[in-house]
Design an enzyme around this catalytic site. Structure first.
Site, short mmCIF file in Angstrom:
data_model
loop_
_atom_site.label_atom_id
_atom_site.label_comp_id
_atom_site.label_asym_id
_atom_site.label_seq_id
_atom_site.Cartn_x
_atom_site.Cartn_y
_atom_site.Cartn_z
N ASP A 79 22.98 60.00 -1.17
CA ASP A 79 22.04 59.91 -2.29
C ASP A 79 21.57 61.30 -2.72
O ASP A 79 21.42 61.60 -3.91
CB ASP A 79 20.79 59.12 -1.90
CG ASP A 79 21.06 57.89 -1.04
OD1 ASP A 79 22.02 57.92 -0.25
OD2 ASP A 79 20.29 56.95 -1.14
N ARG B 199 25.85 51.73 -3.18
CA ARG B 199 25.12 52.62 -4.09
C ARG B 199 25.11 54.05 -3.59
O ARG B 199 25.13 54.99 -4.40
CB ARG B 199 23.69 52.12 -4.33
CG ARG B 199 23.00 52.94 -5.43
CD ARG B 199 21.86 52.21 -6.08
NE ARG B 199 20.69 52.12 -5.24
CZ ARG B 199 19.94 51.04 -5.13
NH1 ARG B 199 20.26 49.92 -5.77
NH2 ARG B 199 18.85 51.04 -4.37
N SER C 269 11.68 48.74 6.88
CA SER C 269 11.64 48.30 5.49
C SER C 269 10.29 47.68 5.19
O SER C 269 9.45 47.49 6.09
CB SER C 269 12.75 47.28 5.22
OG SER C 269 12.48 46.08 5.94
#
Length: 815
Positions: free
Chosen positions: A148, A218, A345
């Site tokens: 990322d 992603r 999370s």
């Protein structure tokens, strides 16, 4: 959406551009001012809104530009500080919005934007690093590189380096890309692991390799977008560009390998398609379509190899993930809301990089991490499926700006120059003083002046005054051996008569005369065809062999005794170039030769030089070039667009692209506008209009020449409103049997060539087209044109579609 069988299938329904526009309008309406500073309690300087702003600015429409500008302006304070931004966090995610700031700064040059950009650049300068120089993802994620993070920081840093002339930034950008490849690539799957821990101590890290355990879609999409966006900003001849493009090739292969064969989309966990709980995910799918399509459009990867995957991928985006409301607003579904590594999370589950973890994060609609890439994907697909047209010329012209110089004159007579004597040292001293003094004009006054090689420096305009004749020595030793490109192959050889390397803001102007003094007793005699062989032939063959076998450029030494002639004006790896109004006569070889240069204007130049290989203007591997209001009367091609020869051209692999040629007059020459023959790096987006071509010694109006040794893709060439008197062979020539012909492994391609509003008065034929089996000649059209004085039938061999629309042919009337 109907199944796609070819690139024109998109035209049947909503275009990709319209899907991007609808998504942008829908999201702007949904978000309102909630993304702006103060517009909502949660609004902050953030990579997601930064990505959205970047996509809106890339769309470049009034509404999207206005929204993105308001978003950025809301955070940038009058003193250049950035609201809600904290550099002390060393969070590389917060660099991303800087790309939108860069785009706005290039338009406005506002000081507060420059100050804000400086803050972001300073964060990267202070960013903690791994021992081999990789940026930590955040201060609280020590010794970790995430895929990322490559998108978050590197495209901004590359753009900053280009705009603010910081070459070291390019080195850092390529380092980050190559380090991530080294640490995260898995050759077995062809994919990249999400992250790498240098210390191998994180709970998610493999104790032996430091890698996270899975391939999250992603994260790989971020990396793919980072690479194609950075390649846009990097100098094409940077030492690491080839390695970066090799990474892109491996990455592209891995992405295509794991595309779902039925629906064309990609899975949340890339290599586990169909496994229980896995799902097709829209943000990664959008990123892959964007990155691969942009790579095709820019020539970074082979078009034919990846075209089916991107067409199927975009069809999958619209079919699988777009939901339209009753009010017409569109929604992007199946977006993974977030995923990371370390800590827990929002639901309290450990972010351990496991398969189960990636499936546990929420699946939402219209997350900006998917919306931005979807918009960008549509824009790139639109470019791919819609043949370029004259609208592209306006966009090119909007980017081309001639350099401006301070109003300071440095007359060479103030540095000891005397008419009729050698002024080389005086001109060199004036150039140095002008450069060191902040730039201006080095003036050659009226009169006759003698000189050897002239090497220009940045911010210097060499101005040849009316009535001035600058004569150049014909003694080879007056031209030092430098790094250069000779007939498309890099080597060490004589400097051009006027030379510049790695300079910005340079010019040669004035209505005086540049006289190379070449004739058969000096330069031209080196390629006198009456001598068998010509004196240059042995060195020419030797250089070609070196280029083919990959001999290091530093070892390709020529110069004294080799008889490889210098060009007249050569600007190598330069930006912001102007050549204006001068008259050029008696050139040793090619007259004007911008190489690997960008933003080049050639205006009002008059060239009359009839020696061997005396091409008028040869843009080579250059971008954004304007040639206008010039006169070409030459011993070879008037304008010849090039991009390197054979294997050496493929090694450098930089196309010539985005060239405007208008209001020029072509007299003697082998061709008016020619693409080739040194064309191995390809050429695209050439616009020719309002020109006049006529001479008993002009052979062709528009010519393409290549072969199976040269190869190359020659595409998107447009000619309109051109008046042609006499040409000796044909109006349009496509010659793939040039020199080696079909003997080679790189069959060339010509496609999307459009001629409109052409008239000729005296030409044997309209077409002289010779291809061969395996080569491609496709999409040639001629419309609204009249050709008179025809004497011979067209020659068309091994060619695809050639269309005529409202074309009149009139045979020559016999007396």
């Amino acid at each position: 959406m109907a199944a796609l069988t070819g690139i024109t299938a998109f035209a049947a329904e909503v275009t990709p551009l319209e899907w991007s526009r609808r998504m942008a309008e829908s999201e702007m309406a949904r978000r309102g001012d909630t993304l702006f500073n103060g517009g909502s309690p949660t609004a902050k300087w953030d990579y997601t809104s930064g990505l959205f702003a970047h996509a809106l600015l890339t769309m470049d429409e009034p509404a999207t530009t206005a929204y993105a500008t308001k978003l950025v302006d809301s955070f940038i304070q009058p003193d250049g500080s950035i609201a809600t931004y904290n550099a002390a966090d060393s969070n590389i995610d917060m660099i991303t919005p800087g790309r939108a700031v860069l785009a706005l700064y290039e338009k406005t040059h506002e000081e507060r934007l420059k100050t804000a950009l400086g803050h972001l650049r300073e964060q990267l300068a202070q960013q903690p690093r791994t021992s081999d120089g990789g940026f930590w993802h955040k201060q609280r994620y020590p010794y970790q590189m995430w895929l990322d993070g490559l998108y978050m920081g590197s495209p901004f840093l590359a753009g900053y380096g280009r705009i603010f002339h910081e070459p070291a930034a390019f080195d850092d950008v390529t380092k980050q890309i190559l380090l991530m490849d080294r640490h995260a690539y898995d050759p077995k799957s062809g994919l990249f692991y999400h992250a790498w821990d240098e210390k191998h101590v994180q709970s998610w890290a493999n104790p032996d390799t430091g890698r996270s355990p899975n391939f999250w879609g992603r994260s790989i999409g971020w990396y793919a977008m980072a690479i194609v966006d950075c390649l846009d900003e990097l100098p094409p001849d940077h030492r690491d560009v080839k390695a970066v493009r090799e990474v892109l090739g491996r990455l592209a292969d891995g992405i295509v390998r794991h595309q779902d064969p039925q629906c064309g989309s990609w899975w949340q966990v890339m290599d586990k398609g169909g496994r229980e709980g896995n799902y097709l995910e829209s943000s990664a799918s959008s990123m892959f379509v964007y990155a691969l399509t942009k790579a095709i459009n820019r020539g970074y990867v082979p078009r034919d190899k990846y075209l089916p995957a991107v067409l199927k991928g975009y069809e999958g985006l619209v079919k699988n993930f777009i939901r339209t409301d009753a009010d017409g607003r569109v929604n992007l579904t199946h977006v993974c809301e977030v995923a990371g590594l370390g800590s827990t999370s929002a639901s309290g589950k450990p972010r351990d990089g496991s398969y189960a973890y990636y499936l546990s994060e929420p699946i939402v609609e219209n997350d900006l991490k998917g919306v931005g890439p979807f918009i960008l994907a549509g824009l790139e697909i639109q470019k791919l499926v819609t043949p370029d047209d004259w609208n592209g010329a306006a966009k090119i012209l909007a980017r081309i700006h001639a350099p401006e110089f301070p109003a300071r004159d440095f007359a060479i007579t103030d540095f000891g120059a005397k008419p009729g004597s050698d002024c080389t040292a005086a001109i060199r001293a004036a150039i140095t003083a002008c450069h060191d003094g902040g730039g201006g004009k080095v003036v050659i006054p009226p009169g006759e002046w003698l000189t050897g090689a002239i090497h220009l420096l940045g911010n210097v305009n060499l101005h040849v005054s009316t009535g001035a004749i600058l004569k150049f020595s014909t003694t080879p030793t007056d031209y030092p051996v430098v790094f250069t490109r000779w007939e498309g192959t890099e080597c060490m050889n004589y400097s051009a008569l006027i030379d510049a390397m790695d300079q910005e803001n340079i010019a040669v102007t004035g209505s005086g005369t540049l006289d190379g003094q070449a004739d058969l007793t000096n330069w031209w005699g080196w390629n006198d065809k009456k001598q068998k062989p010509a004196r240059q032939q042995e060195a020419r063959n030797r250089l070609a062999a070196m280029g083919e076998s990959g001999v290091p450029v530093a070892e390709r030494k020529f110069g004294e005794g080799a008889f490889l002639r210098p060009n007249f004006i050569q600007f190598y790896r330069c930006r912001n170039v102007l050549i204006e109004s001068v008259k050029i006569v008696r050139s040793p070889m090619w007259e004007l030769h911008p190489v690997l240069s960008q933003n080049v204007t050639v205006r009002g130049v008059k060239i009359s030089s009839h020696g061997p290989n005396n091409d008028g203007c040869d843009p080579e591997s250059s971008r954004d070039v304007l040639i206008e209001d010039c006169l070409f009367d030459t011993g070879d091609d008037c304008i010849a667009i090039k991009s390197g020869r054979n294997n050496d051209g493929r090694r450098v692999n930089v196309p010539s692209e985005n060239l405007i040629i208008r209001r020029c007059e072509m007299k003697d020459g082998h061709g008016g506008v020619v693409l080739g023959s040194e064309i191995s790096g390809s050429v695209r987006n050439v616009f020719i209009e309002d020109c006049k071509m006529d001479s008993p010694n002009l052979d062709r109006a528009l010519r393409f020449k290549s072969n199976a040794k040269r190869g190359g893709v020659l595409e998107n060439v447009f000619m309109r409103n051109v008046k042609i008197g006499h040409v000796g062979e044909a109006v349009l020539t496509i010659d793939f049997l040039y020199e080696e012909g079909a003997k080679g492994e790189y069959p060339p391609t010509v496609r999307n060539v459009q001629l409109d509003g052409i008239s000729s008065e005296d030409s044997p034929r309209v077409l002289h087209v010779r291809g061969f089996e395996g080569a491609t000649i496709q999409g040639v059209s001629i419309s609204n044109s009249t050709f008179r004085g025809l004497t011979d039938p067209d020659i068309v061999e091994h060619a695809g579609s050639i269309k005529f629309d409202h074309v009149t042919r009139e045979p020559k009337i016999k007396p």
